[in-house]
Design a protein around this motif. Structure first.
Motif: not given
Lengths: 190, 190
Positions: A67-86, A49-56
């Motif tokens: 090849q960037t597929t996603e950015f997450a800035i403040e108040n967004w989540w980021i992960t590899d949802t498929f791999a995280f769940e499994r 969860f991005v509190s401050v800043g930016c992830l990709r």
């Protein structure tokens, strides 16, 4: 950590006491610009969860290009949802675009959090619902728009985003070469 | 309706009594092949669960061609998530690909269901989590694969799907003309 409480309260009702308990399931970390949180080939153990800043999130394509597929800035989540769940290896990398403050939660901790605070099921349901809605829109754009149209659309909707993110990463996200993106920008200015 | 109970029990625990109550929030309808459930320009009032059959979501592109962005077969949900959450007009259509049995729920009924059966928050959280995971993978494929590679990937992973869905809809989903898809298929056979 207070923006996270305000963010949660957009979806559910969280008292100060509950928030302290909820937050105890997270680990707060600082990451420097270009620091990796998860590498390609590693098990995807956490959501970020991005509190401050930016992830990709990016993958390395056949040509060896990121090849960037996603950015997450403040108040967004980021992960590899498929791999995280499994809890399996991811073929993505997650990296800081800026110096960032991140709240990290593992799958096991998330499960304990959900057991102790069932309201968080509602919160995560709504978060994933919004992520799904955004993906449905994005997939439509990928069908419907040329790369140039997509850039115009993107820069009209999110001008502050274009200002904030380095241009070579915008190019990577839009699947353009930096040179071609410069051409589009020059054409739009003229 | 029994496959829905079995489906729910993959995610949460539902007794016969609870299931009867859960199911009472849904309306069961039969739709004929090519019948529309939602038209472009209508408010997106409902989510659709496919009990038997197949639905698709499409939009009409600038050329006036139907562009399919999603299919839903047994045990999948389909809606315009963005428009559903906000109860606004959708710019998608949802149509039956086959004669289908569909369980329909409105936003208001879903909210009542979630209040009465909080375990359904967990169920929907997991459903949206899977939808997000699938979208993340799909967006990566759209970056990474040529249309021909995507067809090969798709038909290798889902051969029964290729058998079941009319070829012109597969072409629409893959953003290919039916003629070009025929060429790819001929090339792969040779």
């Amino acid at each position: 950590m207070d923006n996270f409480k305000a963010h949660l309260n957009k979806f559910i009702t969280v008292t100060d006491e509950e928030y302290a308990s909820i937050f105890s399931f997270f680990q707060e970390i600082e990451v420097k610009k270009k620091q990796n949180l998860m590498l390609h080939g590693e098990i995807c153990r956490s959501m970020y969860f991005v509190s401050v800043g930016c992830l990709r999130k990016f993958f390395v394509n056949k040509k060896g290009t990121e090849q960037t597929t996603e950015f997450a800035i403040e108040n967004w989540w980021i992960t590899d949802t498929f791999a995280f769940e499994r809890q399996i290896k991811s073929d993505f990398c997650i990296q800081a675009v800026e110096h960032s403050t991140i709240f990290v939660i593992t799958l096991a901790q998330q499960e304990l959090l959900l057991q102790k605070h069932p309201a968080m099921e509602r919160y995560f349901r709504m978060i994933y619902q919004r992520a799904s809605a955004a993906s449905e829109k994005r997939i439509r754009y990928l069908y419907e728009m040329s790369r140039e149209e997509f850039y115009v659309h993107f820069s009209t909707l999110y001008p502050w985003f274009i200002q904030r993110i380095p241009q070579y990463l915008i190019a990577s996200y839009l699947n353009l070469t930096p040179e071609y993106l410069s051409e589009i920008r020059a054409k739009l200015r003229s």
